[in-house]
Write a protein that holds these residues in place. Structure first.
Motif, PDB file in Angstrom:
ATOM      1  N   ILE A   1      -8.687   6.868   4.468  1.00  0.00           N
ATOM      2  CA  ILE A   1      -7.602   6.081   3.883  1.00  0.00           C
ATOM      3  C   ILE A   1      -6.484   5.938   4.905  1.00  0.00           C
ATOM      4  O   ILE A   1      -6.058   6.920   5.521  1.00  0.00           O
ATOM      5  CB  ILE A   1      -7.065   6.739   2.598  1.00  0.00           C
ATOM      6  CG1 ILE A   1      -8.189   6.867   1.569  1.00  0.00           C
ATOM      7  CG2 ILE A   1      -5.919   5.924   2.000  1.00  0.00           C
ATOM      8  CD1 ILE A   1      -7.764   7.525   0.268  1.00  0.00           C
ATOM      9  N   LYS A   2      -5.986   4.739   5.073  1.00  0.00           N
ATOM     10  CA  LYS A   2      -4.945   4.462   6.055  1.00  0.00           C
ATOM     11  C   LYS A   2      -3.647   4.048   5.371  1.00  0.00           C
ATOM     12  O   LYS A   2      -3.663   3.517   4.259  1.00  0.00           O
ATOM     13  CB  LYS A   2      -5.392   3.339   6.999  1.00  0.00           C
ATOM     14  CG  LYS A   2      -6.626   3.658   7.820  1.00  0.00           C
ATOM     15  CD  LYS A   2      -6.984   2.488   8.732  1.00  0.00           C
ATOM     16  CE  LYS A   2      -8.213   2.800   9.577  1.00  0.00           C
ATOM     17  NZ  LYS A   2      -8.567   1.663  10.469  1.00  0.00           N
TER      18      LYS A   2
ATOM     19  N   VAL B   1     -10.476   1.286  -1.885  1.00  0.00           N
ATOM     20  CA  VAL B   1      -9.176   0.821  -1.401  1.00  0.00           C
ATOM     21  C   VAL B   1      -9.261  -0.668  -1.084  1.00  0.00           C
ATOM     22  O   VAL B   1     -10.344  -1.209  -0.816  1.00  0.00           O
ATOM     23  CB  VAL B   1      -8.713   1.595  -0.147  1.00  0.00           C
ATOM     24  CG1 VAL B   1      -8.638   3.081  -0.427  1.00  0.00           C
ATOM     25  CG2 VAL B   1      -9.619   1.305   1.048  1.00  0.00           C
ATOM     26  N   GLU B   2      -8.095  -1.306  -1.127  1.00  0.00           N
ATOM     27  CA  GLU B   2      -8.000  -2.697  -0.688  1.00  0.00           C
ATOM     28  C   GLU B   2      -7.265  -2.706   0.640  1.00  0.00           C
ATOM     29  O   GLU B   2      -6.138  -2.216   0.748  1.00  0.00           O
ATOM     30  CB  GLU B   2      -7.261  -3.538  -1.723  1.00  0.00           C
ATOM     31  CG  GLU B   2      -7.161  -5.009  -1.347  1.00  0.00           C
ATOM     32  CD  GLU B   2      -6.383  -5.816  -2.369  1.00  0.00           C
ATOM     33  OE1 GLU B   2      -5.590  -6.691  -1.951  1.00  0.00           O
ATOM     34  OE2 GLU B   2      -6.549  -5.553  -3.582  1.00  0.00           O
ATOM     35  N   ARG B   3      -7.918  -3.247   1.661  1.00  0.00           N
ATOM     36  CA  ARG B   3      -7.344  -3.281   3.011  1.00  0.00           C
ATOM     37  C   ARG B   3      -7.522  -4.691   3.573  1.00  0.00           C
ATOM     38  O   ARG B   3      -8.642  -5.206   3.634  1.00  0.00           O
ATOM     39  CB  ARG B   3      -8.042  -2.257   3.902  1.00  0.00           C
ATOM     40  CG  ARG B   3      -7.489  -2.160   5.313  1.00  0.00           C
ATOM     41  CD  ARG B   3      -8.299  -1.149   6.125  1.00  0.00           C
ATOM     42  NE  ARG B   3      -8.249   0.171   5.528  1.00  0.00           N
ATOM     43  CZ  ARG B   3      -9.133   1.142   5.798  1.00  0.00           C
ATOM     44  NH1 ARG B   3     -10.129   0.919   6.642  1.00  0.00           N
ATOM     45  NH2 ARG B   3      -9.024   2.328   5.210  1.00  0.00           N
TER      46      ARG B   3
ATOM     47  N   GLN C   1     -11.905  -5.157  -0.375  1.00  0.00           N
ATOM     48  CA  GLN C   1     -12.111  -3.823  -0.949  1.00  0.00           C
ATOM     49  C   GLN C   1     -13.151  -3.053  -0.149  1.00  0.00           C
ATOM     50  O   GLN C   1     -14.163  -3.609   0.274  1.00  0.00           O
ATOM     51  CB  GLN C   1     -12.536  -3.922  -2.412  1.00  0.00           C
ATOM     52  CG  GLN C   1     -11.418  -4.350  -3.342  1.00  0.00           C
ATOM     53  CD  GLN C   1     -11.726  -4.093  -4.805  1.00  0.00           C
ATOM     54  OE1 GLN C   1     -12.786  -3.607  -5.177  1.00  0.00           O
ATOM     55  NE2 GLN C   1     -10.762  -4.407  -5.675  1.00  0.00           N
TER      56      GLN C   1
ATOM     57  N   GLY D   1       0.775  -1.228   0.000  1.00  0.00           N
ATOM     58  CA  GLY D   1       0.000   0.000   0.000  1.00  0.00           C
ATOM     59  C   GLY D   1       0.808   1.280   0.000  1.00  0.00           C
ATOM     60  O   GLY D   1       2.013   1.287  -0.258  1.00  0.00           O
TER      61      GLY D   1
ATOM     62  N   ASP E   1      -3.040   0.951   2.881  1.00  0.00           N
ATOM     63  CA  ASP E   1      -4.132   0.701   1.935  1.00  0.00           C
ATOM     64  C   ASP E   1      -3.611   0.730   0.496  1.00  0.00           C
ATOM     65  O   ASP E   1      -2.727   1.526   0.160  1.00  0.00           O
ATOM     66  CB  ASP E   1      -5.222   1.766   2.065  1.00  0.00           C
ATOM     67  CG  ASP E   1      -6.073   1.593   3.310  1.00  0.00           C
ATOM     68  OD1 ASP E   1      -5.931   0.559   3.974  1.00  0.00           O
ATOM     69  OD2 ASP E   1      -6.869   2.508   3.603  1.00  0.00           O
TER      70      ASP E   1
END
Length: 449
Positions: A154-155, A186-188, A192, A141, A158
């Motif tokens: 958003i982190k 986002v993909e976390r 998603q 990320g 991510d």
């Protein structure tokens, strides 16, 4: 010296754009046998720095670098030459020409602006090629470096999949798209998630004081400089890379920086990579959780390759290959600027607070001379100039085009008196916009934004 370099780039770029824009009006005017009385770079209010009359046209340089102009006979423009307009129309005058010829003359400036931008992008593709990092290569990320982006949801860590429904293929495209983001996928942790951004995200980013850094590549903690007064000037050296912090292996700077506040006034064991060897040492935090060292949140692509952090994709293009690439980049820039402009006209976004004047343009240019940066900025400014001039505001090219299209469609020409009043209204509006934009610059300079 840095200011002189920035000013040189600013004035050179501005001069190129103004001269070529005005040539876009001048050339078709001459082709249609329309008299051009003046051709000026910058405004010559009261007096000129240089001037020379060649044939029927006076060429010169004014003292006020806020633009430039061509004065075309028989045309209601910023000169407001009502005496000339009160006389009988002459065959060499603008008002005597067919509407389609007048339309071509008025569209000439913005046409040149757009052509210039695309030519520059084609030339840059040929001269410099393209370098980018594929978004898919960011396996762990991004590093979120702006608190507004983090607050939006958003982190760090991510993977940004898409912004406003547009897939993000290149890391290089993330930041500029986040400015106008409404919806981010986002993909976390392998899943998603869709994140809704606040409509006034642009203004929030500006107020954060970190508008030039939203998300960055996750990079190691690299020491670039140790101050003489630092408590760590005997334990850390320039180019040290911290690989272990407080007994835990670390790969990225964000892992360390997020822990700083926990160690105020404490000494922490670390392992650094120095000259390709691992060295055990310690670092000390002062009472403000500072180390007294400089560490960047981004590093050049060349160093990214050396450190083997990410794959840097390099594409070099032949002349004919560079044409579609330049056209693509130009089209993307044009569409992107159009979208940004739309946000300004939506009061809910509060983007109008970020409108800047000449100081904002001046600050775009780097402190050191870079032809690549210069041409990239000049191409962007050329597109901005073209789009702004097409706005249907009297006194701008777009205002003239609006009235000419009305004449062509309806078969009725607006009266000279109406056009004079419209020009005056447009001029007042432009002055107001100019004062607002430059007032924003002054306000931001005062409050330090």
């Amino acid at each position: 010296m840095e200011i002189a370099i920035k000013l040189s780039q600013f004035l050179l770029s501005l001069s190129i754009l103004i001269i070529l824009h005005e040539l876009g009006h001048f050339i078709p005017a001459k082709l249609f046998k329309t008299r051009v009385e003046k051709f000026y770079l910058f405004f010559d209010i009261k007096y000129s720095l240089l001037k020379k009359k060649i044939g029927e046209t006076e060429y010169g340089i004014g003292w006020l670098p806020l633009g430039g102009y061509v004065k075309i006979s028989g045309m209601i423009d910023e000169s407001m030459d009502t005496e000339q307009m009160a006389q009988e129309p002459q065959p060499w005058e603008f008002r005597s020409k067919p509407a389609w010829q007048r339309l071509i003359i008025m569209l000439g400036g913005v046409t040149v602006n757009f052509i210039l931008a695309f030519i520059i992008y084609i030339g840059m593709a040929y001269a410099y090629g393209e370098q980018f990092i594929a978004n898919n290569d960011l396996k762990e990320g991004v590093w979120v470096t702006n608190p507004v982006i983090e607050k939006a949801g958003i982190k760090t860590g991510d993977k940004i999949v898409s912004i406003n429904g547009k897939p993000m293929d290149r890391f290089n495209d993330l930041a500029k798209n986040l400015y106008t983001a409404r919806e981010v996928v986002v993909e976390r942790n392998g899943q998603q998630q869709t994140i809704k951004f606040p409509i006034n995200i642009i203004n929030q980013i500006s107020n954060s004081g970190r508008k030039h850094s939203l998300v960055e590549l996750r990079i190691p903690f690299v020491v670039s400089e140790v101050s003489k007064s630092s408590p760590n000037n005997s334990t850390l050296k320039s180019k040290d890379i911290i690989t272990s912090f407080n007994g835990k292996p670390v790969r990225y700077a964000d892992e360390i920086i997020s822990e700083f506040d926990k160690f105020k006034g404490q000494t922490v064991p670390v392992v650094v990579k120095r000259d390709n060897q691992l060295v055990a040492t310690t670092i000390k935090f002062n009472d403000s959780a500072k180390l007294g060292v400089v560490y960047p949140n981004r590093i050049p692509l060349s160093n990214i390759e050396k450190l083997n952090l990410y794959k840097v994709n390099k594409h070099e293009y032949g002349f004919f290959e560079s044409i579609p690439v330049g056209l693509r980049v130009g089209a993307e820039t044009l569409i992107g600027y159009g979208e940004n402009l739309m946000t300004i006209f939506n009061p809910k976004t509060e983007a109008y607070k970020e409108v800047g004047g000449f100081a904002a343009i001046f600050n775009i240019f780097p402190n050191s001379w870079s032809w690549e940066a210069f041409w990239n900025i000049t191409a962007l400014l050329s597109i901005m100039l073209g789009v702004m001039n097409l706005l249907p505001i009297p006194a701008l090219d777009g205002g003239h085009v609006m009235f000419l299209l009305y004449e062509i469609i309806s078969g009725r020409k607006p009266s000279d008196k109406f056009l004079e009043k419209a020009q005056l209204v447009g001029f007042v509006l432009l002055i107001s916009l100019l004062l607002f934009a430059n007032g924003n610059d002054i306000y931001k300079a005062i409050v330090g934004k």
